[in-house]
Design an enzyme around this catalytic site. Structure first.
Site, PDB file in Angstrom:
ATOM      1  N   GLY A  77      23.849 -32.452 -99.335  1.00  0.00           N
ATOM      2  CA  GLY A  77      24.930 -32.956-100.183  1.00  0.00           C
ATOM      3  C   GLY A  77      24.674 -32.618-101.635  1.00  0.00           C
ATOM      4  O   GLY A  77      23.587 -32.160-102.011  1.00  0.00           O
ATOM      5  N   ARG A  78      25.704 -32.862-102.460  1.00  0.00           N
ATOM      6  CA  ARG A  78      25.615 -32.558-103.885  1.00  0.00           C
ATOM      7  C   ARG A  78      26.171 -33.698-104.713  1.00  0.00           C
ATOM      8  O   ARG A  78      27.103 -34.378-104.300  1.00  0.00           O
ATOM      9  CB  ARG A  78      26.400 -31.287-104.215  1.00  0.00           C
ATOM     10  CG  ARG A  78      25.756 -29.989-103.769  1.00  0.00           C
ATOM     11  CD  ARG A  78      26.573 -28.803-104.262  1.00  0.00           C
ATOM     12  NE  ARG A  78      25.896 -27.538-104.018  1.00  0.00           N
ATOM     13  CZ  ARG A  78      25.969 -26.861-102.889  1.00  0.00           C
ATOM     14  NH1 ARG A  78      26.699 -27.339-101.902  1.00  0.00           N
ATOM     15  NH2 ARG A  78      25.327 -25.712-102.742  1.00  0.00           N
ATOM     16  N   GLY A  79      25.615 -33.862-105.905  1.00  0.00           N
ATOM     17  CA  GLY A  79      26.149 -34.773-106.899  1.00  0.00           C
ATOM     18  C   GLY A  79      26.474 -33.993-108.154  1.00  0.00           C
ATOM     19  O   GLY A  79      26.431 -32.762-108.170  1.00  0.00           O
ATOM     20  N   SER A 124      24.776 -33.810-110.995  1.00  0.00           N
ATOM     21  CA  SER A 124      23.600 -33.123-111.540  1.00  0.00           C
ATOM     22  C   SER A 124      22.448 -33.106-110.544  1.00  0.00           C
ATOM     23  O   SER A 124      21.289 -32.988-110.928  1.00  0.00           O
ATOM     24  CB  SER A 124      23.150 -33.802-112.834  1.00  0.00           C
ATOM     25  OG  SER A 124      22.884 -35.178-112.604  1.00  0.00           O
ATOM     26  N   SER A 125      22.757 -33.231-109.266  1.00  0.00           N
ATOM     27  CA  SER A 125      21.692 -33.295-108.267  1.00  0.00           C
ATOM     28  C   SER A 125      22.112 -32.605-106.973  1.00  0.00           C
ATOM     29  O   SER A 125      23.298 -32.400-106.711  1.00  0.00           O
ATOM     30  CB  SER A 125      21.323 -34.755-107.973  1.00  0.00           C
ATOM     31  OG  SER A 125      22.421 -35.440-107.410  1.00  0.00           O
ATOM     32  N   LYS A 164      16.162 -35.819-103.091  1.00  0.00           N
ATOM     33  CA  LYS A 164      17.207 -35.701-104.107  1.00  0.00           C
ATOM     34  C   LYS A 164      16.589 -35.001-105.315  1.00  0.00           C
ATOM     35  O   LYS A 164      15.707 -35.547-105.972  1.00  0.00           O
ATOM     36  CB  LYS A 164      17.731 -37.089-104.483  1.00  0.00           C
ATOM     37  CG  LYS A 164      18.851 -37.086-105.509  1.00  0.00           C
ATOM     38  CD  LYS A 164      19.320 -38.523-105.768  1.00  0.00           C
ATOM     39  CE  LYS A 164      20.454 -38.587-106.770  1.00  0.00           C
ATOM     40  NZ  LYS A 164      20.886 -39.999-107.016  1.00  0.00           N
ATOM     41  N   ASP A 215      28.738 -48.882-107.630  1.00  0.00           N
ATOM     42  CA  ASP A 215      29.314 -47.701-106.972  1.00  0.00           C
ATOM     43  C   ASP A 215      29.314 -47.866-105.458  1.00  0.00           C
ATOM     44  O   ASP A 215      28.953 -46.947-104.718  1.00  0.00           O
ATOM     45  CB  ASP A 215      28.549 -46.435-107.372  1.00  0.00           C
ATOM     46  CG  ASP A 215      29.369 -45.162-107.143  1.00  0.00           C
ATOM     47  OD1 ASP A 215      30.615 -45.263-107.058  1.00  0.00           O
ATOM     48  OD2 ASP A 215      28.779 -44.078-107.066  1.00  0.00           O
TER      49      ASP A 215
END
Length: 388
Positions: A27-29, A31-32, A49, A150
């Protein structure tokens, strides 16, 4: 290979690479990147992560320092709640001048969001199990004055036994007694009304732990209905719906659910935070109450005979009701197929099989597009948009 797919230099992150072998991207965030990794000494699988605190070189020195402090705060909170069975466990941490490596348990079943996309809607029984575990986590956090900020299905992971693990504490904050927050952060469709109000009113007193309870209500509604309570293709109109607390139990799915579950949802989705149900109060709600075998009273022979008589009468009544039921004809199915529960579930399931790939396929695509979510969306200046 894109910049996002490139791994950090092995020389600068030598300690991490000595112990772990990074694998494919999970997965992606913002900035990660999250990758599967193998712990070399034990061959155990984990998830790492990898946070680029420089933004690929695009961040200013102030932004780099801000992201570094936020990451350290996330690590600190994860360590404080370590050991809770329904919170993702931080196994290891590594830091370089440009990267953080946070090693977590690997949850192979994936996100609750993906499970919901597959199932369309959940039963009350499934929802009860998930929501009880989530509320126990929130209750633990709030007792420590920690607000998550969140909560959403994408941040709830599942193991092979359908047990949940809450993850992504990047927006979490531990409050001091009496402290209020004003920062606008989170995912738009899960924002509490008071967070939106903070962005529009400089004199707003701020918000507290109650925002997590609003998000919990949105999650519960979404699990049962298959779609969120507040949605509009125009984000500003959706935010207005949230501020007004305008939602309905009008979709056909709600006809299959009890008044008890609707009552609990309505206790979460209260505009005024002081009137909103707390996690502790929610766990005491009748929706979560179950019979305890030791507490069920023993019936006398007379009572047992009465139960038998009532059972026979009920069976006879059900039989005659069955005989009177009109058969489902071809004309009824053609006229309103969605009114029939078995057909409704069948239609929904096949619709998601046909269109689901538009939502969650592709590495660069937003997996939450179905609900108009924006991962890590920070609404910096709602007041600059069109007025409500």
């Amino acid at each position: 290979m894109t910049r996002d797919e490139a791994l950090p230099d092995s020389h600068s992150a030598q300690n991490f690479y000595e112990n772990y072998e990074p694998k494919e991207i999970l997965g992606r965030g913002v900035s990660s990147v999250v990758r599967r990794c193998i712990h070399k000494p034990t061959c155990q699988e984990y998830a790492v992560k990898i946070i680029d605190i420089t933004g690929g070189g695009s961040f200013s020195s102030e932004e780099v320092q801000e992201l570094r402090e936020a990451t350290l705060k996330e690590v600190d909170i994860l360590q404080k709640v370590s050991g809770h069975p329904n919170i993702i466990q931080l196994k290891d941490t590594y830091e370089t001048n440009t990267f953080f490596f946070l090693v977590f348990d690997l949850m192979k079943r994936g996100e609750l969001f993906d499970y919901l996309t597959e199932k369309v809607t959940l039963t009350e029984k499934e929802t009860r199990k998930i929501m009880r575990a989530l509320l126990e986590v929130v209750c633990t956090l709030h007792k420590l004055n920690i607000v998550h900020r969140d909560l959403k299905p994408e941040n709830i992971l599942l193991d092979d036994n359908m047990n949940i693990k809450l993850t992504d504490f990047g927006f979490s904050c531990q409050l001091q007694p009496g402290e209020k927050l004003r920062e606008v952060c989170g995912t738009p469709s899960y924002l509490a009304p008071e967070i939106i109000q903070c962005s529009m009113d400089e004199g707003h007193p701020g918000y507290g732990k109650e925002v997590d309870m609003w998000s919990t209500g949105v999650i519960m509604y979404t699990l049962l209905a298959g779609s969120p309570p507040f949605w509009h293709r125009k984000q500003m109109l959706m935010l207005r719906m949230i501020m007004d607390g305008k939602y309905q139990f009008g979709s056909p799915e709600w006809d299959d659910y009890s008044d008890t579950v609707k009552d609990l949802v309505s206790r979460f989705l209260v505009v005024q935070p002081q009137d909103r149900c707390s996690a502790e109060e929610a766990l005491a709600h009748p929706f979560f109450q179950e019979y305890v075998v030791e507490e069920v009273r023993h019936f006398s022979p007379r009572g047992k005979f009465k139960v038998i008589c009532l059972t026979v009468l009920a069976s006879v009544r059900i039989y005659y009701q069955y005989r009177r039921v009109k058969p489902v004809t071809r004309e009824i199915v053609i006229r309103d197929p969605y009114a029939l529960r078995p057909l409704r579930r069948l239609i929904d399931a096949y619709a998601f099989r046909i269109y689901g790939h538009w939502v969650k396929k592709g590495q660069q695509q937003n997996r939450a597009a179905l609900f108009e979510n924006t991962p890590k969306a920070v609404l910096l200046s709602l007041a600059e948009e069109e007025d409500f």
